[in-house]
Write a protein that holds these residues in place. Structure first.
Motif, mmCIF file in Angstrom:
data_model
loop_
_atom_site.group_PDB
_atom_site.id
_atom_site.type_symbol
_atom_site.label_atom_id
_atom_site.label_comp_id
_atom_site.label_asym_id
_atom_site.label_seq_id
_atom_site.Cartn_x
_atom_site.Cartn_y
_atom_site.Cartn_z
ATOM 1 N N LEU A 186 -79.541 97.659 -40.089
ATOM 2 C CA LEU A 186 -79.477 96.196 -40.131
ATOM 3 C C LEU A 186 -79.291 95.736 -41.566
ATOM 4 O O LEU A 186 -79.580 96.486 -42.503
ATOM 5 N N PHE A 187 -78.858 94.485 -41.739
ATOM 6 C CA PHE A 187 -78.671 93.934 -43.085
ATOM 7 C C PHE A 187 -79.633 92.763 -43.270
ATOM 8 O O PHE A 187 -79.730 91.873 -42.418
ATOM 9 N N VAL A 188 -80.338 92.785 -44.396
ATOM 10 C CA VAL A 188 -81.348 91.752 -44.646
ATOM 11 C C VAL A 188 -81.364 91.372 -46.122
ATOM 12 O O VAL A 188 -80.902 92.111 -46.977
ATOM 13 N N GLN A 189 -81.915 90.171 -46.355
ATOM 14 C CA GLN A 189 -82.347 89.786 -47.690
ATOM 15 C C GLN A 189 -83.849 89.602 -47.612
ATOM 16 O O GLN A 189 -84.368 89.103 -46.602
ATOM 17 N N VAL A 190 -84.546 90.018 -48.652
ATOM 18 C CA VAL A 190 -86.000 90.025 -48.594
ATOM 19 C C VAL A 190 -86.606 89.433 -49.864
ATOM 20 O O VAL A 190 -86.113 89.662 -50.974
ATOM 21 N N ILE A 191 -87.675 88.672 -49.681
ATOM 22 C CA ILE A 191 -88.511 88.209 -50.788
ATOM 23 C C ILE A 191 -89.900 88.781 -50.556
ATOM 24 O O ILE A 191 -90.467 88.632 -49.471
ATOM 25 N N MET A 219 -79.359 93.973 -48.377
ATOM 26 C CA MET A 219 -79.569 95.424 -48.316
ATOM 27 C C MET A 219 -79.516 95.891 -46.871
ATOM 28 O O MET A 219 -79.881 95.145 -45.952
ATOM 29 N N ALA A 220 -79.079 97.131 -46.695
ATOM 30 C CA ALA A 220 -79.068 97.751 -45.369
ATOM 31 C C ALA A 220 -80.375 98.519 -45.189
ATOM 32 O O ALA A 220 -80.859 99.164 -46.120
ATOM 33 N N ILE A 221 -80.950 98.439 -44.003
ATOM 34 C CA ILE A 221 -82.188 99.164 -43.718
ATOM 35 C C ILE A 221 -82.107 99.827 -42.353
ATOM 36 O O ILE A 221 -81.511 99.288 -41.419
ATOM 37 N N GLY A 222 -82.705 101.000 -42.251
ATOM 38 C CA GLY A 222 -82.806 101.689 -40.974
ATOM 39 C C GLY A 222 -84.235 101.669 -40.489
ATOM 40 O O GLY A 222 -85.163 101.372 -41.248
ATOM 41 N N GLU A 223 -84.425 102.020 -39.241
ATOM 42 C CA GLU A 223 -85.774 101.993 -38.677
ATOM 43 C C GLU A 223 -86.716 102.908 -39.445
ATOM 44 O O GLU A 223 -87.879 102.566 -39.669
ATOM 45 N N ASP A 226 -81.275 83.811 -39.457
ATOM 46 C CA ASP A 226 -82.676 83.479 -39.215
ATOM 47 C C ASP A 226 -83.546 83.927 -40.381
ATOM 48 O O ASP A 226 -83.260 84.937 -41.047
ATOM 49 N N VAL A 227 -84.641 83.212 -40.620
ATOM 50 C CA VAL A 227 -85.605 83.563 -41.669
ATOM 51 C C VAL A 227 -87.000 83.591 -41.043
ATOM 52 O O VAL A 227 -87.377 82.685 -40.288
ATOM 53 N N ASP A 228 -87.745 84.632 -41.358
ATOM 54 C CA ASP A 228 -89.108 84.728 -40.848
ATOM 55 C C ASP A 228 -89.935 85.554 -41.835
ATOM 56 O O ASP A 228 -89.397 86.067 -42.832
ATOM 57 N N MET A 229 -91.224 85.693 -41.573
ATOM 58 C CA MET A 229 -92.094 86.439 -42.491
ATOM 59 C C MET A 229 -92.969 87.411 -41.721
ATOM 60 O O MET A 229 -93.365 87.151 -40.582
ATOM 61 N N TYR A 266 -96.439 90.409 -48.332
ATOM 62 C CA TYR A 266 -95.797 89.467 -47.423
ATOM 63 C C TYR A 266 -94.293 89.525 -47.664
ATOM 64 O O TYR A 266 -93.812 89.317 -48.780
ATOM 65 N N TYR A 267 -93.543 89.819 -46.591
ATOM 66 C CA TYR A 267 -92.095 89.943 -46.670
ATOM 67 C C TYR A 267 -91.453 88.747 -45.964
ATOM 68 O O TYR A 267 -91.634 88.553 -44.760
ATOM 69 N N ILE A 268 -90.719 87.954 -46.737
ATOM 70 C CA ILE A 268 -89.919 86.872 -46.156
ATOM 71 C C ILE A 268 -88.526 87.452 -45.940
ATOM 72 O O ILE A 268 -87.879 87.910 -46.885
ATOM 73 N N VAL A 269 -88.079 87.459 -44.701
ATOM 74 C CA VAL A 269 -86.867 88.203 -44.331
ATOM 75 C C VAL A 269 -85.799 87.257 -43.785
ATOM 76 O O VAL A 269 -86.076 86.400 -42.928
ATOM 77 N N LYS A 270 -84.584 87.441 -44.293
ATOM 78 C CA LYS A 270 -83.432 86.728 -43.750
ATOM 79 C C LYS A 270 -82.464 87.750 -43.185
ATOM 80 O O LYS A 270 -82.051 88.685 -43.881
ATOM 81 N N ARG A 271 -82.116 87.625 -41.929
ATOM 82 C CA ARG A 271 -81.146 88.538 -41.311
ATOM 83 C C ARG A 271 -79.757 88.170 -41.822
ATOM 84 O O ARG A 271 -79.367 86.987 -41.832
ATOM 85 N N ALA A 272 -79.016 89.165 -42.296
ATOM 86 C CA ALA A 272 -77.702 88.925 -42.908
ATOM 87 C C ALA A 272 -76.609 89.703 -42.185
ATOM 88 O O ALA A 272 -76.886 90.584 -41.352
ATOM 89 N N GLU A 273 -75.388 89.368 -42.508
ATOM 90 C CA GLU A 273 -74.235 90.076 -41.944
ATOM 91 C C GLU A 273 -73.902 91.278 -42.823
ATOM 92 O O GLU A 273 -74.164 91.282 -44.025
ATOM 93 N N GLY A 274 -73.296 92.279 -42.224
ATOM 94 C CA GLY A 274 -72.871 93.459 -42.972
ATOM 95 C C GLY A 274 -72.103 94.400 -42.075
ATOM 96 O O GLY A 274 -72.137 94.265 -40.847
ATOM 97 N N THR A 275 -71.401 95.337 -42.680
ATOM 98 C CA THR A 275 -70.582 96.280 -41.928
ATOM 99 C C THR A 275 -71.109 97.692 -42.136
ATOM 100 O O THR A 275 -71.314 98.134 -43.276
ATOM 101 N N THR A 276 -71.324 98.400 -41.042
ATOM 102 C CA THR A 276 -71.780 99.791 -41.131
ATOM 103 C C THR A 276 -70.576 100.719 -41.297
ATOM 104 O O THR A 276 -69.432 100.286 -41.272
ATOM 105 N N GLY A 277 -70.864 102.003 -41.440
ATOM 106 C CA GLY A 277 -69.800 102.986 -41.652
ATOM 107 C C GLY A 277 -69.622 103.255 -43.138
ATOM 108 O O GLY A 277 -70.507 102.961 -43.958
ATOM 109 N N LEU A 278 -68.488 103.811 -43.510
ATOM 110 C CA LEU A 278 -68.227 104.093 -44.920
ATOM 111 C C LEU A 278 -68.078 102.793 -45.700
ATOM 112 O O LEU A 278 -67.420 101.858 -45.244
ATOM 113 N N VAL A 279 -68.680 102.737 -46.856
ATOM 114 C CA VAL A 279 -68.535 101.567 -47.729
ATOM 115 C C VAL A 279 -67.071 101.500 -48.176
ATOM 116 O O VAL A 279 -66.504 102.520 -48.600
#
Length: 406
Positions: free
Chosen positions: A255-260, A301-305, A325-328, A344-357
Motif C-alpha cells: 500500500l502507499f501512505v503518507q505518515v506523521i 512510502m510503500a508498505i507491506g503487511e 482518507d486520513v485517520d490515526m 501516534y501515527y496519522i496516516v493518509k492513504r495515497a496512490e502509487g504503482t506497484t511492480g518495478l520502479v
C-alpha cells in the motif's frame, strides 16, 4: 707419512660432506606446521598453463583465512564484503577450500592474461609492486615486534627475531619466498586493475542501452531477489545515508501512505483535527517548524503487511482506507527498560504503482550502477572465456584433503 696424511684428510672431507648432506636431508625432511616437508610442500596442487601453485601456497592461504574467519564472516554478514562460510558444515568447508584455491588460480590468471592482452605496467607501477612486497614484510615484522613487546620480554627485538624465524619455519618458507609471493600477489592486483579498465573501455556502455540494462538489473536483484523485510531495510539504509537508491521493486500487495508520527497524544489529535478541518497533509512536510521535529509528514512510502518502516498497526489501518482518507492509530512498543512507549501515527492513504520502479524515476541515481553492472558482466564473461581455453589442472583430492583446523 704424506700419503697417510692425505688419506686422513680425504676421510675427513668425505665425513664432512656426509655430515653436510645428512644435515641438509634433515632440513629437507623437517615438517612445517602443515605436516609437509620440502618435497611435499612444493608439489603442485594446481597449474595454470604450466605455472605451478604449490601445496604450501594453498595451505598457507587457507590457514590464514581460516584462522581469521570470524572477522571475515562478520564483514560478510554486516557489511556485505566477501562471502560468509559456515565451516562447521562439510559443504561450507568444501566451498571455502575451493574459493581459496580459485583465488590463487586467478592470481596467476591475471598475470598471464594481462601479458597476453599486451597490457604493460609502467616503471612506476612496477616499483609500487616491489614496494608493496617490502611493505608486507615490514608490516609482518612490526606485528611480531609488537607481540614480543606485549609478551613482557626484556629483549623484545631479539625475541621478535626468533619469533619471525619460527613463523617462517612453521609456514615452510623463508623471507625470500615471503617477498616473492607478496610481490606476485601485488603484481596480480596491478594486472587485474588494468584488465578491468581494458574491458570497461572495450564494453563502452552507451546511454541508449541503460533502460534495457535497468530492466534486467532491477528484475534480477530486486524483484526476483525480494524477501520479506528487504523494502524496509533498504528504506532504513537510505535514511542513514548508506545508499541513495530506493528499493527498485514494490510487491503487488503493498500500500502507499503518507505518515506523521508523534509521541504526544494531544499534539497528534490537534494535527489530525487540523487536517480533517481542511489543512493540507503536505503542509506538515514543508512547514519550517516541522523540519526536524515530531509532526513532520513523511514522503509517500510503500508498505507491506510485514515489510514496513512503520509499526504494523499502520498497515492494518491503511488497508481499509480509501485513497485520500486520513485517520490515526496508536501503537504501543517497549523501550530497552521494558516500559511502554506510545506512538501516534496519522496516516493518509495515497496512490502509487506497484511492480518495478520506472527507470525514469531513478535514472539520476542508478545510471552509474547500471554502467558498472554491464561492464562487470562483460568482464566476467571475458575472464570465464579465458579460463575455459587455458590449461588449468587441479588436484582436487589434495585440495579437499588439507584440514586447516588440524
Amino acid at each position: 707419512m704424506k700419503r697417510q696424511t692425505k688419506k686422513i684428510l680425504l676421510i675427513a672431507a668425505v665425513a664432512l660432506v656426509i655430515i653436510v648432506l645428512a644435515a641438509s636431508l634433515i632440513m629437507l625432511l623437517r615438517k612445517d606446521s602443515f605436516g609437509d616437508n620440502y618435497f611435499t610442500r612444493n608439489k603442485a596442487i594446481a597449474t595454470v598453463n604450466g605455472a605451478k601453485i604449490t601445496k604450501n601456497e594453498y595451505a598457507a592461504s587457507l590457514s590464514n583465512y581460516y584462522n581469521n574467519i570470524d572477522t571475515y564472516n562478520m564483514y560478510a554478514l554486516y557489511y556485505g564484503y566477501g562471502e560468509h562460510y559456515d565451516t562447521s558444515t562439510e559443504s561450507g568447508m568444501h566451498k571455502l577450500k575451493q574459493d581459496i584455491l580459485n583465488n590463487l588460480i586467478d592470481s596467476e590468471v591475471f598475470i598471464q592474461m594481462g601479458k597476453e592482452l599486451g597490457i604493460n605496467l609502467t616503471a612506476e607501477e612496477l616499483d609500487a609492486v616491489a614496494q608493496s612486497a617490502k611493505d608486507a614484510l615490514t608490516n609482518l615484522k612490526e606485528q611480531i615486534l609488537e607481540s614480543a613487546k606485549s609478551s613482557g620480554s626484556q629483549t623484545p627485538e631479539t625475541y621478535a627475531a626468533t619469533m619471525l624465524a619460527n613463523y617462517f619455519s612453521n609456514m615452510g618458507i623463508n623471507q625470500k619466498t615471503f617477498l616473492k609471493r607478496s610481490e606476485h600477489s601485488a603484481l596480480s592486483e596491478a594486472y587485474a586493475e588494468k584488465i578491468r579498465e581494458h574491458f570497461a573501455a572495450e564494453r563502452n556502455v552507451s546511454e541508449a542501452e541503460l533502460k534495457d540494462i535497468y530492466a534486467e538489473y532491477a528484475k534480477t536483484y530486486y524483484e526476483d531477489a525480494y524477501v520479506e523485510g528487504a523494502y524496509a531495510q533498504n528504506a532504513s539504509y537510505m535514511v542513514q545515508g548508506y545508499t541513495d537508491i530506493p528499493y527498485l521493486y514494490i510487491p503487488e500487495d503493498f500500500l502507499f501512505v503518507q505518515v506523521i508520527q508523534n509521541s504526544d497524544a494531544e499534539k497528534a489529535n490537534e494535527i489530525l483535527t487540523e487536517i480533517k478541518g481542511g489543512k493540507e497533509f503536505e503542509d506538515y512536510r514543508t512547514a519550517e517548524d516541522n523540519e526536524s521535529a515530531e509532526g513532520k509528514a513523511q514522503a509517500i512510502m510503500a508498505i507491506g503487511e510485514n515489510d514496513s518502516v512503520f509499526d504494523s498497526a499502520v498497515y492494518t489501518l491503511a488497508k481499509d482506507m480509501n485513497v485520500g482518507d486520513v485517520d490515526m492509530v496508536q501503537a504501543v512498543t517497549k523501550d530497552s527498560d521494558g516500559n511502554d512507549v506510545n506512538t501516534y501515527y496519522i496516516v493518509k492513504r495515497a496512490e502509487g504503482t506497484t511492480g518495478l520502479v520506472p527507470y525514469e524515476d531513478v535514472k539520476s541515481v542508478i545510471d552509474s550502477t547500471l554502467k558498472n553492472y554491464a561492464e562487470s558482466n562483460y568482464y566476467t564473461e571475458q575472464m570465464e572465456a579465458w579460463r575455459a581455453k587455458a590449461n588449468i589442472v587441479i588436484d582436487d583430492d589434495a585440495v579437499q584433503a588439507f584440514d586447516p583446523a588440524a
